[in-house]
Design a protein around this motif. Structure first.
Motif, mmCIF file in Angstrom:
data_model
loop_
_atom_site.group_PDB
_atom_site.id
_atom_site.type_symbol
_atom_site.label_atom_id
_atom_site.label_comp_id
_atom_site.label_asym_id
_atom_site.label_seq_id
_atom_site.Cartn_x
_atom_site.Cartn_y
_atom_site.Cartn_z
ATOM 1 N N GLY A 7 -29.050 62.880 33.049
ATOM 2 C CA GLY A 7 -29.424 64.231 33.432
ATOM 3 C C GLY A 7 -30.301 64.307 34.655
ATOM 4 O O GLY A 7 -30.827 65.358 34.964
ATOM 5 N N PRO A 355 -32.872 71.990 34.302
ATOM 6 C CA PRO A 355 -32.038 71.118 33.477
ATOM 7 C C PRO A 355 -30.606 70.958 33.964
ATOM 8 O O PRO A 355 -29.970 69.932 33.703
ATOM 9 C CB PRO A 355 -32.081 71.792 32.097
ATOM 10 C CG PRO A 355 -33.389 72.495 32.071
ATOM 11 C CD PRO A 355 -33.552 73.016 33.468
ATOM 12 N N ASP A 356 -30.079 71.959 34.664
ATOM 13 C CA ASP A 356 -28.690 71.879 35.129
ATOM 14 C C ASP A 356 -28.563 71.944 36.651
ATOM 15 O O ASP A 356 -27.459 72.056 37.184
ATOM 16 C CB ASP A 356 -27.856 72.988 34.495
ATOM 17 C CG ASP A 356 -28.356 74.384 34.831
ATOM 18 O OD1 ASP A 356 -29.372 74.491 35.563
ATOM 19 O OD2 ASP A 356 -27.752 75.364 34.371
ATOM 20 N N THR A 382 -32.178 68.028 39.421
ATOM 21 C CA THR A 382 -31.766 68.240 38.030
ATOM 22 C C THR A 382 -32.510 67.264 37.135
ATOM 23 O O THR A 382 -32.468 66.052 37.358
ATOM 24 C CB THR A 382 -30.257 68.005 37.865
ATOM 25 O OG1 THR A 382 -29.563 68.856 38.757
ATOM 26 C CG2 THR A 382 -29.807 68.267 36.430
ATOM 27 N N GLY A 384 -33.786 67.007 32.798
ATOM 28 C CA GLY A 384 -33.746 67.703 31.525
ATOM 29 C C GLY A 384 -34.627 67.138 30.450
ATOM 30 O O GLY A 384 -34.186 66.995 29.316
ATOM 31 N N SER A 385 -35.874 66.821 30.757
ATOM 32 C CA SER A 385 -36.709 66.199 29.728
ATOM 33 C C SER A 385 -38.177 66.558 29.867
ATOM 34 O O SER A 385 -39.026 65.689 29.989
ATOM 35 C CB SER A 385 -36.540 64.679 29.793
ATOM 36 O OG SER A 385 -36.366 64.133 28.514
ATOM 37 N N VAL A 389 -37.323 72.734 29.375
ATOM 38 C CA VAL A 389 -36.011 72.705 28.724
ATOM 39 C C VAL A 389 -35.852 73.788 27.650
ATOM 40 O O VAL A 389 -34.859 74.522 27.660
ATOM 41 C CB VAL A 389 -35.717 71.306 28.158
ATOM 42 C CG1 VAL A 389 -34.439 71.316 27.330
ATOM 43 C CG2 VAL A 389 -35.622 70.286 29.288
ATOM 44 N N HIS A 392 -35.307 77.115 29.304
ATOM 45 C CA HIS A 392 -33.980 77.182 29.923
ATOM 46 C C HIS A 392 -32.895 77.399 28.870
ATOM 47 O O HIS A 392 -31.976 78.206 29.070
ATOM 48 C CB HIS A 392 -33.717 75.885 30.693
ATOM 49 C CG HIS A 392 -32.338 75.757 31.235
ATOM 50 N ND1 HIS A 392 -31.952 76.304 32.445
ATOM 51 C CD2 HIS A 392 -31.223 75.150 30.724
ATOM 52 C CE1 HIS A 392 -30.677 76.040 32.652
ATOM 53 N NE2 HIS A 392 -30.213 75.343 31.627
ATOM 54 N N GLN A 393 -32.996 76.682 27.764
ATOM 55 C CA GLN A 393 -31.989 76.816 26.704
ATOM 56 C C GLN A 393 -31.989 78.209 26.094
ATOM 57 O O GLN A 393 -30.975 78.640 25.539
ATOM 58 C CB GLN A 393 -32.238 75.747 25.636
ATOM 59 C CG GLN A 393 -31.945 74.336 26.122
ATOM 60 C CD GLN A 393 -32.373 73.262 25.125
ATOM 61 O OE1 GLN A 393 -33.250 73.497 24.271
ATOM 62 N NE2 GLN A 393 -31.777 72.089 25.222
#
Length: 460
Positions: A7, A355-356, A382, A384-385, A389, A392-393
């Motif tokens: 990621g 994250p993306d 990018t 994602g940790s 996160v 964003h989700q």
């Protein structure tokens, strides 16, 4: 910061973002930290890296390691709350349950004590074990152990696999060891291994600890000077609660009713004082809270210290999960500084990560600020940790800020400091005043754009 290789990549197409601001009247100067945009100077002229690092000093030196749910994390929360209250903010605590922690303490005759991970299946919550230390090379064969192993605390570099170190522990116990310390290894990127909780196949009646790589090296240095005795104490901590600390700054006027968050996790991994990860993010947050208290803002602001990020982003997840959908929809932007002051040379760029890899108001405002300030360090990417996160989700615009170095993308070769997640994550070994100042300038200026007025569209 919980690091995973997957990621992590740069969205190359975003690199042109910093070139897009001439058409909306933003002019970058040749001198970093200077801007023709007066609103930037309202931040840059007041933020002070030394002030921020004093918070880092207290958290990492006066408190030290702050594992999620333990007393030290609660001390951290109290310190952060007191600072924010001192600035005049309304502050609340938000508690949430976390799983048990198994912590080992290795204490020396001079009174020093090192925190390590303890094996749940080792000797826990019983009397301390004091014995002489020996270092054993290998350990996967019984023949690796000297004849005088019985009654000693055995230190070994852990095997490459779980099966290997389980064999090492079983052999040490069979030879009569009074305790076992497994030294973590150096990682594939040259990073020193952190403390860990050894996973054993069965119950053993001696304490078994997972030490950081540097702790094993320090023990070797002590042994080179003469005999060393260590006292091992292992504890299981149960019924734990971690904590988020939340300060609120009301909007000057009703405006659009939107809310903006600046949040940083205040816990650390076991055994690490967490200077850069992430007392630096907390120090930045507290310094910006000090500066912003003196300014009128058109949106409600929240300054949040998240608990237990290192245990799976638990504090941020809890915060997001308890929000209603209307409350989530009302959050315009979330800024997450995590590891923003390292002195490690190869980590040469400040990144604004999602994250993306998508752009949002957080990445756009800070990239624009970097361009105006003449700061070439901030790049999009990018990742994602971290605590961005969960937001964003949930569909909330959020971005992570972190210093990192990237050599190539295929194959992926990236750099974070060698002392990440170790006892050497200290001000002396891992904090840069200049890096902290750069992060304060860029993040603070970008944040100010968002809370005082809409960020101009970048596609004009």
């Amino acid at each position: 910061m919980v690091f995973r290789k997957k990621g992590l990549k740069v969205a190359a197409s975003l690199l042109a973002v910093s070139m897009a601001f001439g058409s909306v009247g933003y002019a970058a100067n040749d001198t970093a930290g200077k801007s023709a945009y007066s609103q930037d100077q309202k931040i840059v002229a007041r933020v002070d890296a030394e002030r921020a690092i004093e918070h880092v000093r207290y958290l990492s030196e006066e408190i030290g390691p702050r594992p999620g749910g333990l007393e030290a994390e609660h001390q951290s929360a109290d310190y952060i709350a007191d600072v924010l209250k001192g600035y005049g903010y309304k502050v609340e605590y938000q508690y949430f349950p976390v799983a048990d922690q198994y912590i080992g303490a290795a204490s020396f005759a001079d009174g020093t004590s090192w925190q390590m991970g303890a094996a749940p299946n080792g000797k826990i919550n019983k009397e301390a074990v004091t014995a002489e230390v020996i270092f054993v090379e290998g350990g996967t064969n019984l023949g690796d152990f000297p004849a005088n192993t019985a009654g000693k605390i055995v230190v070994m570099a852990r095997g490459a696999s779980t099966a290997d170190y389980r064999a090492q522990v079983n052999n040490a116990v069979e030879k009569g060891a009074a305790g076992v310390i497994l030294q973590s290894l150096v990682g594939s990127r040259g990073n020193y291994g952190q403390t860990f909780n050894p996973s054993l196949t069965g119950k053993v009646d001696v304490p078994v600890f997972g030490a950081a790589f540097i702790q094993g090296e320090w023990i070797k240095e002590k042994l080179a000077e003469g005999p060393v005795n260590i006292t091992l104490t292992a504890e299981q901590f149960s019924n734990l609660q971690s904590v988020n600390v939340i300060a609120t700054k009301p909007a000057k006027s009703q405006g659009d009713g939107k809310q903006v968050i600046l949040g940083a996790h205040h816990d650390s991994v076991v055994g690490a004082p967490g200077g850069n990860d992430n007392a630096s993010g907390v120090g930045l947050m507290l310094e910006l809270a000090r500066v912003y208290k003196g300014y009128n803002t058109d949106k409600e602001m929240k300054f949040i210290a998240f608990g237990s990020e290192e245990r799976g982003l638990l504090g941020a997840r809890h915060y997001v999960n308890q929000l209603s959908q209307a409350e989530r929809d009302n959050i315009e932007a979330v800024f997450v500084p995590d590891m923003v002051a390292t002195s490690y040379g190869p980590a040469k760029n400040l990144y604004a990560m999602t994250p993306d890899g998508s752009r949002n108001v957080v990445t756009d405002s800070t990239t624009a600020a970097g361009a105006r300030l003449g700061n070439s360090d901030i790049l999009p990417g990018t990742f994602g940790s971290s605590d961005h996160v969960p937001f964003h989700q949930a569909g909330i615009p959020a971005a992570l800020f972190i210093w990192m170095g990237i050599d190539s993308w295929s194959p992926l070769v990236y750099h974070i400091e060698k002392v990440y997640h170790t006892p050497q994550d200290t001000i002396e070994d891992n904090i840069s005043v200049e890096r902290m100042q750069s992060a304060l300038d860029v993040i603070g200026s970008g944040l100010f754009d968002v809370v005082r007025k809409d960020v101009p569209a970048l596609n004009k």
